[in-house]
Enzyme design. Structure first.
Site, PDB file in Angstrom:
ATOM      1  N   PHE A 182      31.808  44.984  40.707  1.00  0.00           N
ATOM      2  CA  PHE A 182      31.418  46.368  40.976  1.00  0.00           C
ATOM      3  C   PHE A 182      32.206  46.907  42.169  1.00  0.00           C
ATOM      4  O   PHE A 182      32.833  47.960  42.090  1.00  0.00           O
ATOM      5  CB  PHE A 182      29.917  46.476  41.244  1.00  0.00           C
ATOM      6  CG  PHE A 182      29.469  47.892  41.520  1.00  0.00           C
ATOM      7  CD1 PHE A 182      29.051  48.704  40.483  1.00  0.00           C
ATOM      8  CD2 PHE A 182      29.494  48.429  42.799  1.00  0.00           C
ATOM      9  CE1 PHE A 182      28.673  50.025  40.719  1.00  0.00           C
ATOM     10  CE2 PHE A 182      29.119  49.732  43.054  1.00  0.00           C
ATOM     11  CZ  PHE A 182      28.708  50.535  42.004  1.00  0.00           C
ATOM     12  N   ASP A 183      32.163  46.194  43.272  1.00  0.00           N
ATOM     13  CA  ASP A 183      32.835  46.633  44.499  1.00  0.00           C
ATOM     14  C   ASP A 183      34.036  45.728  44.740  1.00  0.00           C
ATOM     15  O   ASP A 183      34.032  44.874  45.626  1.00  0.00           O
ATOM     16  CB  ASP A 183      31.852  46.587  45.670  1.00  0.00           C
ATOM     17  CG  ASP A 183      32.420  47.204  46.943  1.00  0.00           C
ATOM     18  OD1 ASP A 183      33.495  47.826  46.869  1.00  0.00           O
ATOM     19  OD2 ASP A 183      31.780  47.055  47.998  1.00  0.00           O
ATOM     20  N   LYS A 184      35.060  45.914  43.949  1.00  0.00           N
ATOM     21  CA  LYS A 184      36.209  45.015  43.977  1.00  0.00           C
ATOM     22  C   LYS A 184      36.905  44.980  45.327  1.00  0.00           C
ATOM     23  O   LYS A 184      37.421  43.942  45.740  1.00  0.00           O
ATOM     24  CB  LYS A 184      37.223  45.425  42.893  1.00  0.00           C
ATOM     25  CG  LYS A 184      36.771  45.139  41.469  1.00  0.00           C
ATOM     26  CD  LYS A 184      37.813  45.611  40.469  1.00  0.00           C
ATOM     27  CE  LYS A 184      37.419  45.257  39.041  1.00  0.00           C
ATOM     28  NZ  LYS A 184      37.468  43.810  38.794  1.00  0.00           N
TER      29      LYS A 184
ATOM     30  N   ASN B 286      35.179  44.049  29.249  1.00  0.00           N
ATOM     31  CA  ASN B 286      36.230  44.405  30.203  1.00  0.00           C
ATOM     32  C   ASN B 286      37.393  43.430  30.086  1.00  0.00           C
ATOM     33  O   ASN B 286      37.210  42.245  29.789  1.00  0.00           O
ATOM     34  CB  ASN B 286      35.679  44.452  31.632  1.00  0.00           C
ATOM     35  CG  ASN B 286      35.848  43.130  32.363  1.00  0.00           C
ATOM     36  OD1 ASN B 286      36.920  42.833  32.909  1.00  0.00           O
ATOM     37  ND2 ASN B 286      34.787  42.320  32.372  1.00  0.00           N
TER      38      ASN B 286
ATOM     39  N   MET C 236      39.846  43.789  32.796  1.00  0.00           N
ATOM     40  CA  MET C 236      40.404  44.424  33.978  1.00  0.00           C
ATOM     41  C   MET C 236      41.607  43.659  34.535  1.00  0.00           C
ATOM     42  O   MET C 236      42.609  44.248  34.910  1.00  0.00           O
ATOM     43  CB  MET C 236      39.339  44.563  35.062  1.00  0.00           C
ATOM     44  CG  MET C 236      38.086  45.335  34.629  1.00  0.00           C
ATOM     45  SD  MET C 236      38.390  47.041  34.138  1.00  0.00           S
ATOM     46  CE  MET C 236      38.691  47.806  35.714  1.00  0.00           C
TER      47      MET C 236
ATOM     48  N   PHE D 252      41.622  41.355  37.330  1.00  0.00           N
ATOM     49  CA  PHE D 252      41.644  41.228  38.794  1.00  0.00           C
ATOM     50  C   PHE D 252      42.414  42.379  39.445  1.00  0.00           C
ATOM     51  O   PHE D 252      43.221  42.174  40.358  1.00  0.00           O
ATOM     52  CB  PHE D 252      42.272  39.894  39.223  1.00  0.00           C
ATOM     53  CG  PHE D 252      41.402  38.682  39.053  1.00  0.00           C
ATOM     54  CD1 PHE D 252      40.093  38.780  38.625  1.00  0.00           C
ATOM     55  CD2 PHE D 252      41.911  37.418  39.332  1.00  0.00           C
ATOM     56  CE1 PHE D 252      39.300  37.636  38.477  1.00  0.00           C
ATOM     57  CE2 PHE D 252      41.128  36.278  39.193  1.00  0.00           C
ATOM     58  CZ  PHE D 252      39.830  36.385  38.756  1.00  0.00           C
TER      59      PHE D 252
ATOM     60  N   ASN E 294      34.346  37.196  46.775  1.00  0.00           N
ATOM     61  CA  ASN E 294      34.819  36.489  45.579  1.00  0.00           C
ATOM     62  C   ASN E 294      36.344  36.491  45.602  1.00  0.00           C
ATOM     63  O   ASN E 294      36.966  37.553  45.698  1.00  0.00           O
ATOM     64  CB  ASN E 294      34.268  37.219  44.351  1.00  0.00           C
ATOM     65  CG  ASN E 294      34.595  36.527  43.039  1.00  0.00           C
ATOM     66  OD1 ASN E 294      35.750  36.337  42.698  1.00  0.00           O
ATOM     67  ND2 ASN E 294      33.548  36.194  42.297  1.00  0.00           N
TER      68      ASN E 294
ATOM     69  N   SER F 218      37.179  34.070  34.984  1.00  0.00           N
ATOM     70  CA  SER F 218      37.543  35.308  34.292  1.00  0.00           C
ATOM     71  C   SER F 218      38.417  34.995  33.092  1.00  0.00           C
ATOM     72  O   SER F 218      39.367  34.207  33.191  1.00  0.00           O
ATOM     73  CB  SER F 218      38.307  36.244  35.238  1.00  0.00           C
ATOM     74  OG  SER F 218      38.863  37.321  34.506  1.00  0.00           O
TER      75      SER F 218
ATOM     76  N   ASN G  17      40.400  37.141  31.757  1.00  0.00           N
ATOM     77  CA  ASN G  17      41.407  38.195  31.696  1.00  0.00           C
ATOM     78  C   ASN G  17      42.669  37.917  32.493  1.00  0.00           C
ATOM     79  O   ASN G  17      43.560  38.758  32.574  1.00  0.00           O
ATOM     80  CB  ASN G  17      40.786  39.518  32.153  1.00  0.00           C
ATOM     81  CG  ASN G  17      39.606  39.908  31.280  1.00  0.00           C
ATOM     82  OD1 ASN G  17      39.686  39.836  30.059  1.00  0.00           O
ATOM     83  ND2 ASN G  17      38.499  40.286  31.900  1.00  0.00           N
ATOM     84  N   THR G  18      42.748  36.742  33.121  1.00  0.00           N
ATOM     85  CA  THR G  18      43.981  36.277  33.750  1.00  0.00           C
ATOM     86  C   THR G  18      44.432  35.045  32.971  1.00  0.00           C
ATOM     87  O   THR G  18      43.720  34.034  32.964  1.00  0.00           O
ATOM     88  CB  THR G  18      43.753  35.916  35.231  1.00  0.00           C
ATOM     89  OG1 THR G  18      43.358  37.088  35.944  1.00  0.00           O
ATOM     90  CG2 THR G  18      45.017  35.357  35.855  1.00  0.00           C
TER      91      THR G  18
ATOM     92  N   LYS H 121      32.149  29.899  40.608  1.00  0.00           N
ATOM     93  CA  LYS H 121      31.701  30.697  39.466  1.00  0.00           C
ATOM     94  C   LYS H 121      32.351  30.184  38.195  1.00  0.00           C
ATOM     95  O   LYS H 121      33.577  30.105  38.103  1.00  0.00           O
ATOM     96  CB  LYS H 121      32.035  32.173  39.684  1.00  0.00           C
ATOM     97  CG  LYS H 121      31.420  33.085  38.607  1.00  0.00           C
ATOM     98  CD  LYS H 121      31.531  34.543  39.009  1.00  0.00           C
ATOM     99  CE  LYS H 121      30.787  35.445  38.024  1.00  0.00           C
ATOM    100  NZ  LYS H 121      30.786  36.856  38.464  1.00  0.00           N
TER     101      LYS H 121
ATOM    102  N   ASN I 145      30.001  33.775  34.130  1.00  0.00           N
ATOM    103  CA  ASN I 145      30.802  34.983  33.999  1.00  0.00           C
ATOM    104  C   ASN I 145      30.675  35.527  32.575  1.00  0.00           C
ATOM    105  O   ASN I 145      29.821  35.107  31.800  1.00  0.00           O
ATOM    106  CB  ASN I 145      32.260  34.664  34.354  1.00  0.00           C
ATOM    107  CG  ASN I 145      33.018  35.858  34.905  1.00  0.00           C
ATOM    108  OD1 ASN I 145      32.803  36.985  34.483  1.00  0.00           O
ATOM    109  ND2 ASN I 145      33.914  35.612  35.843  1.00  0.00           N
ATOM    110  N   THR I 146      31.568  36.451  32.224  1.00  0.00           N
ATOM    111  CA  THR I 146      31.551  37.054  30.887  1.00  0.00           C
ATOM    112  C   THR I 146      31.979  36.041  29.840  1.00  0.00           C
ATOM    113  O   THR I 146      32.616  35.027  30.134  1.00  0.00           O
ATOM    114  CB  THR I 146      32.498  38.260  30.840  1.00  0.00           C
ATOM    115  OG1 THR I 146      33.818  37.817  31.189  1.00  0.00           O
ATOM    116  CG2 THR I 146      32.055  39.338  31.811  1.00  0.00           C
TER     117      THR I 146
END
Length: 344
Positions: free
Chosen positions: A61-63, A108, A110, A112, A137, A171, A173-174, A207, A236-237
């Site tokens: 949320f608050d990257k 998502n 995103m 990172f 994080n 994640s 996404n990387t 995580k 995580n997702t």
């Protein structure tokens, strides 16, 4: 009565990422508000940190650590900023954030996206003497030649402004990041992380993803114990796709929100069994109510984190969960939330 259900249709007319950016901007401009008085029944002590309540804001949320205090004022017991990488990176091409309204879910990819650790460090240095628990994080840059060095650098840079550090290897996404969850790679990574940290502060959390086989869970639990990780965040997702109604269900990326609830709860139980309760657990994924949070606590979580549910439930969600938890505790005869941890 919350006004959010009335304004949500207007917010949903804006694409998800633009709406999120507008929200963060509004929070930055929001006058500093007071925080709810803590309920001593909800206090949790984990890794030497006194959490005023067990409901936290998950990373994502608050990257860039722009609004941790604004989020704490919404009733969260702690806020986790990031994921932050050593150097700024734009992330994956847009669009990369999707609301699956019919499923109360989010996908998502995103990647990172963040402004880098140096910029976030400046912000966190300015607030370091304010009250409130803020974790950081950390992750690796997509194009790095040495991921372990990136994580060690993140620890070195952020350890003096973080109440705790989270090593994010989960994640989807990387490319290749989740390979760090294998036993040998994870052991090497955590050895580097703990060496970079030095002495016993701040605590280090790990995580993990929900998409794990039983052998993976046992390996992660063993390495985390060997390297004296202070807590595991589960999870995580997911890259899996349970039955979904939304036309956007085929989008690539990590799925979060309501469809992740059962899988995340099962993985929490799996890690509770694999660790024998020796490593504290923090639950994430599909938590949208006090009942959801309480179920995770009874299953072994000391703390919970949420993010995607805010999209559908609004900014008052943390306060509502904190308000409603004591009733669930009283029903089961508990006077303190810590008494409920792992009762199932």
């Amino acid at each position: 009565m919350s006004l959010y259900p009335l304004i949500r249709p207007f917010i949903f007319r804006i694409d998800a990422e633009s709406a999120h950016r507008a929200t963060v901007t509004a929070l930055r401009l929001k006058p500093a508000g007071g925080r709810p008085a803590p309920d001593p029944r909800l206090a949790v002590n984990l890794a030497g940190i006194a959490f005023p309540n067990p409901v936290g804001l998950a990373a994502g949320f608050d990257k860039d650590a722009q609004v941790p205090d604004a989020m704490l004022s919404l009733g969260f017991g702690f806020v986790e900023v990031g994921t932050l990488t050593p150097f700024p990176q734009p992330g994956n091409p847009r669009p990369r954030l999707f609301r699956l309204r019919e499923d109360r879910a989010v996908i998502n990819r995103m990647g990172f996206n963040n402004g880098g650790q140096a910029a976030a460090l400046e912000r966190l240095l300015k607030r370091r003497h304010r009250p409130g628990i803020v974790g950081v994080n950390i992750g690796a840059n997509k194009d790095t030649a040495d991921r372990i060095a990136d994580y060690a650098r993140g620890v070195t840079v952020m350890k003096d402004v973080a109440d705790y550090l989270t090593v994010n290897i989960s994640s989807p996404n990387t490319p290749g990041l989740r390979a760090l969850q294998s036993r040998a790679a994870l052991d090497e990574l955590l050895a580097g992380v703990m060496e970079a940290r030095g002495q016993a502060r701040p605590p280090v959390f790990l995580k993990v993803a929900p998409d794990l086989e039983p052998a993976d869970i046992d390996d992660i639990a063993a390495v985390a114990a060997d390297r004296k990780i202070d807590a595991l965040i589960v999870a995580n997702t997911t890259i899996g796709r349970p039955p979904l109604k939304s036309a956007l269900r085929g989008e690539t990326g990590g799925l979060s929100g309501a469809p992740l609830r059962d899988l995340a709860l099962q993985r929490l139980r799996d890690f509770r069994k694999a660790t024998g309760g020796a490593i504290p657990l923090i639950a994430a994924g599909g938590i949208a109510s006090a009942s959801d949070a309480y179920a995770r606590i009874r299953a072994g979580a000391s703390l919970v984190q949420l993010y995607s549910a805010l999209v559908y439930e609004g900014p008052g969600l943390a306060r509502r969960i904190v308000r409603d938890l004591p009733e669930l505790m009283a029903r089961d005869g508990f006077s303190r939330i810590e008494q409920a941890i792992g009762q199932d």
